[in-house]
Design a protein around this motif. Structure first.
Motif, PDB file in Angstrom:
ATOM      1  N   PRO A 120      -4.206  -5.960  -8.788  1.00 21.03           N
ATOM      2  CA  PRO A 120      -4.358  -6.140  -7.343  1.00 21.03           C
ATOM      3  C   PRO A 120      -5.632  -6.925  -7.000  1.00 21.03           C
ATOM      4  O   PRO A 120      -6.379  -7.308  -7.896  1.00 21.03           O
ATOM      5  CB  PRO A 120      -4.450  -4.702  -6.814  1.00 21.03           C
ATOM      6  N   GLN A 236      -0.948 -10.811  -5.293  1.00 25.25           N
ATOM      7  CA  GLN A 236       0.370 -10.451  -4.729  1.00 25.25           C
ATOM      8  C   GLN A 236       1.415 -10.205  -5.825  1.00 25.25           C
ATOM      9  O   GLN A 236       2.487  -9.674  -5.537  1.00 25.25           O
ATOM     10  CB  GLN A 236       0.882 -11.551  -3.790  1.00 25.25           C
ATOM     11  N   ASP A 239       2.606  -6.686  -5.849  1.00 23.95           N
ATOM     12  CA  ASP A 239       3.440  -6.186  -4.748  1.00 23.95           C
ATOM     13  C   ASP A 239       4.894  -6.121  -5.200  1.00 23.95           C
ATOM     14  O   ASP A 239       5.312  -6.880  -6.062  1.00 23.95           O
ATOM     15  CB  ASP A 239       3.384  -7.138  -3.541  1.00 23.95           C
ATOM     16  N   HIS A 263      -4.056  -0.981 -12.345  1.00 21.56           N
ATOM     17  CA  HIS A 263      -2.792  -0.722 -11.647  1.00 21.56           C
ATOM     18  C   HIS A 263      -1.780  -0.016 -12.554  1.00 21.56           C
ATOM     19  O   HIS A 263      -1.036  -0.665 -13.294  1.00 21.56           O
ATOM     20  CB  HIS A 263      -2.199  -2.023 -11.118  1.00 21.56           C
TER      21      HIS A 263
END
Ligand code: ATP
Ligand code: MN
Length: 447
Positions: A120, A236, A239, A263
């Motif tokens: 991220p 991104q 995501d 993450h």
């Protein structure tokens, strides 16, 4: 007479494994200087020499030492402190593992490791990329740095996807600026024109595919083959909406090592999708450094503007003076990227229209619309009127131009609608070549 007040300095002693972290603003009065007085120290993998004074502006910096050192810090940083805990040992372990893969690649005549960094925003992806590149260079390697984060555009300008072989340590003051001497050659650059891959995912995917095939070809050259590449990616990609473009990039570049920073969910998703045993891809989970600083929108915007300014005016270490010229509208062919007009929606399956149109270029009539725009100058030459190439359909033209990398950038500093001319700033002298120019969302105000 104005008296120059000497900037305050202080000595900072670091023990083995500690790091000095500091931040400063962009103004001249906020400049921070750093000197290594004794021992060894490095800034994101670039080693400090013992005498010179290094200058930093608008930066967030970590000065790490493996064995202890004494530093002199000058000026007034907005933040400065010493930290005991860093993930540097785990980053070094990653480097050592990659180095083993390079040795094995040498023995077998294969390509070196193809490494992708994902995570991220603000977890230290770009910083780790620099560290791994610098460590590889120190080992005598020449890795390719692939940067597909268009928000930062670290080796070119924001809005680009680019790749370049790194043959020397990254200059810690200039970083990877487009004008810096780190690489010596200009990077291979494709123009995307938007800050996030999610802005125009179809166009982004097409450019990733293109860049991947060129990097693949470059990897066959002997001096970079076994060094492999290190790829930085946009935040991104973590995501849910970015998952398809992430896997497309992994597949296109034949990535065989993925470093996931900070993450858990993405790490577990990727290990499920690419089981190490069948996929041949190693996936490693890494912790983010406590030193990484979260950057707000305003700071990011400033960084982008700073980057553009550097492209034309250079850095304090290597100043440039750009050339301004008056160009008649009739001499330029500008195309807009990523915003093709929609076909009547009834003619297309639901939802497909906007995506299909992203890879279609649209003619732009020169005029006020170009004012303050950054235009990418394509390597694709304009066909001579009357030639066969001039008969290309808009779709064929789009395919040719989008598959071609860009030579550089110009800035439209003024537009005169009455005289049908515009003033253009370029880093190099001479007439603008007869090439396609690409425009997107990137605007800049000279300050
Ligand atoms: P983004 O997703 O926005 O591209 P990123 O994951 O690439 O962010 P970096 O650019 O590496 O993150 O780090 C964010 C900021 O924190 C940068 O300004 C960087 O110089 C700074 N930084 C990174 N590591 C440290 C550290 N250990 N100490 C101090 N500052 C650091
Ligand atoms: Mn980054």
């Amino acid at each position: 007479e104005t008296k120059k007040v000497a900037a305050p300095t202080k000595i900072v002693q670091l023990k083995a494994g500690q790091e000095l972290r500091f931040e400063n603003g962009f103004a001249d009065s906020e400049t921070v200087t750093l000197k290594l007085k004794a021992g060894h120290a490095e800034v994101f993998g670039s080693e400090l020499a013992t005498d010179p004074s290094y200058t930093f502006s608008g930066r967030k910096v970590a000065v790490y030492t493996w064995h202890g050192c004494s530093l002199e810090l000058g000026g007034t940083p907005t933040v400065d402190y010493v930290a005991d805990e860093t993930p540097m040992q785990s980053y070094l372990n990653v480097h050592l593992a990659l180095e083993q893969l390079r040795v094995a690649a040498e023995e077998k005549g294969e390509d070196g490791p193809k490494v992708m960094l994902v995570g991220p925003a603000d977890v230290g992806k770009t910083s780790l990329a620099k560290i791994l590149l610098n460590y590889a260079v120190k080992q005598g390697r020449k890795p390719i740095f692939v940067d597909i984060d268009p928000n930062e555009g670290s080796i070119s300008l924001p809005g680009t996807l680019a790749a370049t072989a790194i043959g020397r340590p990254i200059d810690m003051e200039e970083e990877l600026s487009a004008s810096s001497a780190t690489t010596g050659t200009s990077p291979l650059t494709y123009y995307y024109g938007y800050p996030s891959p999610l802005d125009k995912p179809k166009l982004f995917g097409a450019l990733v595919g293109r860049l991947a095939s060129i990097v693949d070809r470059k990897m066959s050259e002997s001096d970079v083959k076994t060094s492999g590449f290190i790829m930085n990616t946009p935040s991104q990609f973590v995501d849910v909406a970015g998952y398809d473009i992430l896997t497309h990039a992994i597949d296109s570049f034949h990535v065989n090592a993925i470093l996931v920073i900070g993450h858990e969910r993405l790490y577990s998703e990727l290990t499920r999708r690419y089981p190490p045993a069948d996929s041949g891809i190693s996936i490693v989970k890494l912790a983010k450094s406590g030193g990484v600083v979260t950057r707000d929108k305003i700071y990011r915007r400033r960084l982008q503007m700073h980057k553009i300014k550097e492209y034309f005016y250079g850095t304090p270490k290597g100043e440039l003076s750009p050339y301004s010229s008056l160009v008649p509208f009739s001499d330029v062919a500008v195309r807009r990227v990523g915003e093709g007009t929609l076909a009547p929606s009834s003619a297309l399956p639901l939802g497909s229209a906007p995506l299909l149109q992203e890879t279609r270029l649209v003619k732009v009539d020169p005029g006020d619309i170009l004012h303050h725009s950054i235009l990418a100058v394509s390597h694709a030459a304009l066909p001579d009127p009357g030639s066969a190439a001039a008969q290309l359909t808009p779709e064929e033209e789009s395919n040719v131009v989008l598959a071609t990398n860009v030579a550089g950038f110009v800035y439209v500093s003024d537009v005169d609608e009455d005289k049908k001319k515009m003033t253009v700033l370029a880093p190099n002298p001479g007439r603008l070549p007869r090439r396609y120019m690409l425009m997107a969302a990137m605007k800049w105000m000279e300050t």
